[in-house]
Design a protein around this motif. Structure first.
Motif, PDB file in Angstrom:
ATOM      1  N   ILE A  98      -3.720   0.553  -3.435  1.00  0.00           N
ATOM      2  CA  ILE A  98      -4.879   1.227  -3.994  1.00  0.00           C
ATOM      3  C   ILE A  98      -5.081   2.547  -3.253  1.00  0.00           C
ATOM      4  O   ILE A  98      -5.181   2.575  -2.026  1.00  0.00           O
ATOM      5  CB  ILE A  98      -6.130   0.334  -3.868  1.00  0.00           C
ATOM      6  N   PRO A  99      -5.111   3.663  -3.959  1.00  0.00           N
ATOM      7  CA  PRO A  99      -5.235   4.972  -3.295  1.00  0.00           C
ATOM      8  C   PRO A  99      -6.431   5.043  -2.355  1.00  0.00           C
ATOM      9  O   PRO A  99      -7.503   4.488  -2.626  1.00  0.00           O
ATOM     10  CB  PRO A  99      -5.408   5.932  -4.475  1.00  0.00           C
ATOM     11  N   TYR A 121      -7.832   5.422  -9.134  1.00  0.00           N
ATOM     12  CA  TYR A 121      -6.956   6.585  -9.281  1.00  0.00           C
ATOM     13  C   TYR A 121      -7.623   7.865  -8.792  1.00  0.00           C
ATOM     14  O   TYR A 121      -6.957   8.814  -8.360  1.00  0.00           O
ATOM     15  CB  TYR A 121      -6.533   6.737 -10.744  1.00  0.00           C
ATOM     16  N   SER A 122      -8.946   7.908  -8.833  1.00  0.00           N
ATOM     17  CA  SER A 122      -9.648   9.128  -8.434  1.00  0.00           C
ATOM     18  C   SER A 122      -9.451   9.454  -6.962  1.00  0.00           C
ATOM     19  O   SER A 122      -9.645  10.602  -6.540  1.00  0.00           O
ATOM     20  CB  SER A 122     -11.148   8.994  -8.733  1.00  0.00           C
ATOM     21  N   ASP A 179      -1.459   9.333 -15.132  1.00  0.00           N
ATOM     22  CA  ASP A 179      -0.175   9.435 -14.442  1.00  0.00           C
ATOM     23  C   ASP A 179      -0.456   9.595 -12.955  1.00  0.00           C
ATOM     24  O   ASP A 179      -1.356  10.355 -12.561  1.00  0.00           O
ATOM     25  CB  ASP A 179       0.629  10.631 -14.933  1.00  0.00           C
ATOM     26  N   ASP A 180       0.327   8.904 -12.113  1.00  0.00           N
ATOM     27  CA  ASP A 180       0.078   8.977 -10.681  1.00  0.00           C
ATOM     28  C   ASP A 180       1.354   8.655  -9.908  1.00  0.00           C
ATOM     29  O   ASP A 180       2.301   8.063 -10.451  1.00  0.00           O
ATOM     30  CB  ASP A 180      -1.029   7.976 -10.292  1.00  0.00           C
ATOM     31  N   THR A 181       1.377   9.065  -8.645  1.00  0.00           N
ATOM     32  CA  THR A 181       2.408   8.596  -7.722  1.00  0.00           C
ATOM     33  C   THR A 181       1.916   7.283  -7.161  1.00  0.00           C
ATOM     34  O   THR A 181       0.870   7.229  -6.504  1.00  0.00           O
ATOM     35  CB  THR A 181       2.637   9.600  -6.582  1.00  0.00           C
ATOM     36  N   MET A 182       2.655   6.204  -7.456  1.00  0.00           N
ATOM     37  CA  MET A 182       2.216   4.870  -7.065  1.00  0.00           C
ATOM     38  C   MET A 182       3.144   4.268  -6.028  1.00  0.00           C
ATOM     39  O   MET A 182       4.355   4.508  -6.034  1.00  0.00           O
ATOM     40  CB  MET A 182       2.134   3.956  -8.282  1.00  0.00           C
TER      41      MET A 182
END
Length: 447
Positions: free
Chosen positions: A71-72, A121-122, A153-156
């Motif tokens: 989790i970011p 994601y934020s 879209d994200d770097t996960m």
């Protein structure tokens, strides 16, 4: 026709050496998957590009194969089901609600709770702004509805409990704000029981991408996205689990790669089995029913069930046993039916032997070929249900149903080439715990 309940859900969210794949005599020839890899690949041939997901299979009767998504902004993770039985990738977003208490499919239940954990994601510096997208999916014979109204879209970052980690840039997921499950409110006052809290907070489907008259993948479809981006070169995947952990309650680990086949993760031959392409609105992978046996004794299965569904996203292996034949099933396997109608070992879980296996002989795609997969009975031990003197197993006789689920995945190396409609199996469960992909053993196609 949609029921009023389903309409209400919409309203709530607008939204593969000799004869590889053939017969072999183990007394004459011993296969080594690493030797196969060296034979198949020329040392000057670069490994195909792949994307790696580390995997877990935790202890618990409700557990499935998962990959842990970081989790970011935190050092916490959320388990995402790594699901051969579905196509899309979604995660619960902040504020997502789990609804339950409905008795019938399509109904909205009276109970709601905030889903946890969720994907924030934020807090990621790489996440795009959410893009409008009306998302709707149905799972498990209409037992679960998933709705959302955006993608991101994200770097996960995905991890396993063995310390494996994979960072993947530009991966797209649907953001889910409502999950409604057909689960009665047993407490009568919407208590969040363990069963309620174990529902999925994310699913990454690995089934084939489809776009045809019978079915169109709703998406986002991760493997197809990688293919279109050029990140991988073929709609191919392979999945394995490592050797069984020491303790019964310990987590199994493993991995999967998109875009290639890791030939170091199995023993014996990798055999293309008889499989069936999806027709109409079917999703996932189906193979010809194997011959089931235990210690040389064949299990009589239902003759009119000819196919088995491969599904790492299901908890229990189901063997097709006709009504009235359950007693024979228990006699052959040495298992018993518990007072709560669960297939069980007649003793405590610690006493389940390691040398007894559920043996499955799958017919090969080529005439006269086959492959044997042996699933240790011990691999089916996923929980102690507290029934004295018995150990409940994630295995059961089921009229009309053949599903090879998460327990099967602990012992079977799986490979699929969607472009050529090929599925292959080999005996897995042999790699060292925490070992990642072996670059020198990866090939693009099933040999």
């Amino acid at each position: 026709m949609l029921t009023q309940g389903v309409l209400a859900l919409f309203a709530a969210s607008p939204a593969l050496a000799a004869t590889i794949g053939g017969r072999y005599d183990s007394s004459v020839l011993k296969y080594s998957s690493r030797a196969i890899a060296r034979t198949v690949r020329n040392c000057n041939t670069p490994a195909p590009p792949t994307v790696y997901f580390p995997l877990n299979f935790r202890y618990g009767s409700d557990q499935k194969i998962t990959t842990d998504l970081v989790i970011p902004g935190t050092n916490k993770t959320m388990p995402v089901c790594f699901d051969q039985g579905s196509e899309d990738f979604w995660v619960a977003e902040p504020g997502a609600v789990l609804n339950w208490g409905a008795q019938y499919a399509g109904q909205v239940g009276p109970c709601n709770t905030s889903m946890s954990p969720v994907y924030d994601y934020s807090a990621s510096p790489d996440a795009t702004e959410p893009a409008p997208y009306d998302y709707f999916n149905v799972y498990g014979g209409s037992s679960k509805y998933v709705l959302g109204n955006a993608t991101v879209d994200d770097t996960m970052v995905f991890t396993s409990v063995a310390g494996q980690q994979s960072t993947i840039a530009g991966i797209r997921t649907a953001l889910t704000n409502l999950v409604s499950v057909r689960l009665e409110d047993e407490s009568g006052h919407c208590e969040v029981t363990e069963r309620v809290s174990n529902y999925d907070v994310g699913i990454l489907g690995t089934a084939p991408f489809q776009i045809g008259p019978g079915h169109i993948t709703n998406g986002p479809h991760v493997r197809q996205q990688f293919l279109e981006q050029g990140t991988i070169k073929a709609a191919v995947q392979s999945m394995w689990m490592d050797e069984r952990p020491h303790g019964i309650e310990d987590t199994y680990t493993g991995g999967a790669i998109f875009g290639g086949i890791d030939l170091s993760k199995f023993t014996g031959p990798l055999v293309k089995v008889k499989s069936f392409p999806n027709v109409g609105d079917t999703v996932g992978y189906r193979v010809a029913k194997p011959i089931f046996s235990v210690q040389g004794k064949q299990i009589t299965t239902q003759s009119d069930v000819t196919r088995c569904f491969i599904d790492s996203g299901t908890r229990n292996d189901a063997i097709p046993i006709a009504f009235g034949q359950e007693e024979e099933f228990y006699k052959v396997t040495g298992l018993v039916e518990s007072p709560t109608y669960q297939a069980s070992w007649p003793g405590p879980c610690e006493s389940v032997p390691s040398n007894i296996t559920i043996d499955m002989r799958f017919p090969g795609k080529a005439n006269g070929t086959f492959v044997d997969i042996k699933v240790p009975l011990k691999n089916y031990v996923r929980a102690d249900n507290g029934e004295e003197g018995l150990c409940r197993l994630n295995l059961y006789p089921s009229a009309g149903d053949c599903t090879l689920a998460a327990p099967f995945s602990t012992a079977a190396f799986f490979a699929a080439d969607d472009e050529n409609d090929e599925v292959a199996f080999a005996q897995g469960g042999i790699s060292k715990r925490g070992s990642g992909p072996d670059k020198d053993s990866i090939v693009l196609r099933i040999p």
